[in-house]
Design a protein around this motif. Structure first.
Motif, PDB file in Angstrom:
ATOM      1  N   ASN A   1       0.838  -1.189   0.000  1.00  0.00           N
ATOM      2  CA  ASN A   1       0.000   0.000   0.000  1.00  0.00           C
ATOM      3  C   ASN A   1       0.877   1.245   0.000  1.00  0.00           C
ATOM      4  O   ASN A   1       2.013   1.224   0.481  1.00  0.00           O
ATOM      5  CB  ASN A   1      -0.887   0.027   1.250  1.00  0.00           C
TER       6      ASN A   1
ATOM      7  N   VAL B   1      -1.670  10.640   3.625  1.00  0.00           N
ATOM      8  CA  VAL B   1      -2.847  10.622   2.752  1.00  0.00           C
ATOM      9  C   VAL B   1      -3.461   9.220   2.739  1.00  0.00           C
ATOM     10  O   VAL B   1      -4.676   9.060   2.918  1.00  0.00           O
ATOM     11  CB  VAL B   1      -2.479  11.091   1.323  1.00  0.00           C
ATOM     12  N   ALA B   2      -2.629   8.194   2.561  1.00  0.00           N
ATOM     13  CA  ALA B   2      -3.116   6.814   2.546  1.00  0.00           C
ATOM     14  C   ALA B   2      -3.619   6.410   3.936  1.00  0.00           C
ATOM     15  O   ALA B   2      -4.676   5.781   4.053  1.00  0.00           O
ATOM     16  CB  ALA B   2      -2.014   5.867   2.082  1.00  0.00           C
TER      17      ALA B   2
ATOM     18  N   TYR C   1      -7.044   7.910   4.556  1.00  0.00           N
ATOM     19  CA  TYR C   1      -8.076   7.252   3.750  1.00  0.00           C
ATOM     20  C   TYR C   1      -8.454   5.905   4.375  1.00  0.00           C
ATOM     21  O   TYR C   1      -9.633   5.595   4.547  1.00  0.00           O
ATOM     22  CB  TYR C   1      -7.572   7.057   2.319  1.00  0.00           C
TER      23      TYR C   1
ATOM     24  N   PHE D   1     -10.545   7.759  -4.317  1.00  0.00           N
ATOM     25  CA  PHE D   1      -9.207   8.202  -3.917  1.00  0.00           C
ATOM     26  C   PHE D   1      -9.047   9.684  -4.249  1.00  0.00           C
ATOM     27  O   PHE D   1      -9.557  10.158  -5.263  1.00  0.00           O
ATOM     28  CB  PHE D   1      -8.120   7.442  -4.690  1.00  0.00           C
TER      29      PHE D   1
ATOM     30  N   GLN E   1      -4.095  12.940  -5.135  1.00  0.00           N
ATOM     31  CA  GLN E   1      -2.764  12.601  -4.632  1.00  0.00           C
ATOM     32  C   GLN E   1      -2.626  11.089  -4.403  1.00  0.00           C
ATOM     33  O   GLN E   1      -1.614  10.484  -4.749  1.00  0.00           O
ATOM     34  CB  GLN E   1      -2.536  13.365  -3.324  1.00  0.00           C
ATOM     35  N   LEU E   2      -3.672  10.471  -3.851  1.00  0.00           N
ATOM     36  CA  LEU E   2      -3.632   9.037  -3.588  1.00  0.00           C
ATOM     37  C   LEU E   2      -3.733   8.241  -4.892  1.00  0.00           C
ATOM     38  O   LEU E   2      -3.046   7.236  -5.068  1.00  0.00           O
ATOM     39  CB  LEU E   2      -4.775   8.652  -2.639  1.00  0.00           C
TER      40      LEU E   2
ATOM     41  N   GLN F   1      -0.543   7.639  -6.590  1.00  0.00           N
ATOM     42  CA  GLN F   1       0.364   6.705  -5.928  1.00  0.00           C
ATOM     43  C   GLN F   1       0.015   5.238  -6.197  1.00  0.00           C
ATOM     44  O   GLN F   1       0.902   4.383  -6.166  1.00  0.00           O
ATOM     45  CB  GLN F   1       0.340   6.926  -4.413  1.00  0.00           C
TER      46      GLN F   1
END
Length: 181
Positions: free
Chosen positions: A76, A81-82, A85, A152, A155-156, A159
């Motif tokens: 992941n 940010v991740a 979420y 998402f 930004q996510l 990635q």
């Protein structure tokens, strides 16, 4: 002058041949005939076939034909940010779980939930069952009820194409579902 129709040629009857046996093994030669026959025309004995060995070889060939290369290890995305979420989705899952608690069942299980960039459920993978099919089904139902989730962020999405969330789900017998990764 008008053309005359030509007579059709008649089919010439072909001599009939004796039918040949469908299987070569059905042509057995009497023992007294093999002694008189030349060495090149003698029937050779059939080799011994081990059914167990044959099945083992067939299994090996089948496994080799259906084996797929291992999937690359997925990680992941890292960072706030991740993490934000994933934490937000787990909070939603726990709220949905509290509202849809499966009676007084008690147990724990491990699952992996895969989300796509649109915030939809892509896949549920049962990693370790609780041993109770009804509880496993209730956990899957709670997970499905927690979708759709928010897509998402830009930004996510830059990635990753998916997020895999491993969950430990605990059902404690009261209207409380605890899940963490």
């Amino acid at each position: 002058p008008a053309a005359r129709p030509q007579p059709k040629p008649r089919a010439v009857p072909q001599p009939r041949r004796a039918p040949t046996p469908a299987h070569r093994l059905s042509q057995r030669v009497a023992p007294e005939m093999t002694q008189e026959a030349s060495p090149s025309t003698q029937i050779q004995p059939l080799p011994h076939i081990s059914i167990g060995r044959l099945e083992e070889q067939m299994d090996q060939v089948a496994r080799a034909a259906t084996a797929s290369p291992p999937l690359p290890k997925f990680e992941n995305p890292k960072g706030p940010v991740a993490d934000f979420y994933i934490a937000g989705w787990i909070q939603k899952l726990e709220r949905i779980g509290d509202l849809n608690y499966p009676g007084e069942m008690v147990g724990q299980l491990k699952v992996k939930v895969v989300l796509n960039p649109q915030g939809d459920l892509q896949r549920i993978i049962m990693v370790q069952s609780s041993g109770n099919k009804a509880l496993d089904a209730a956990a899957e139902r709670i997970i499905r009820l927690s979708f759709p989730y928010t897509p998402f962020s830009k930004q996510l999405a830059e990635q990753t194409r998916k997020i895999e969330i491993p969950l430990n789900m605990h059902f404690l017998g009261v209207r409380h579902v605890s899940a963490w990764h």
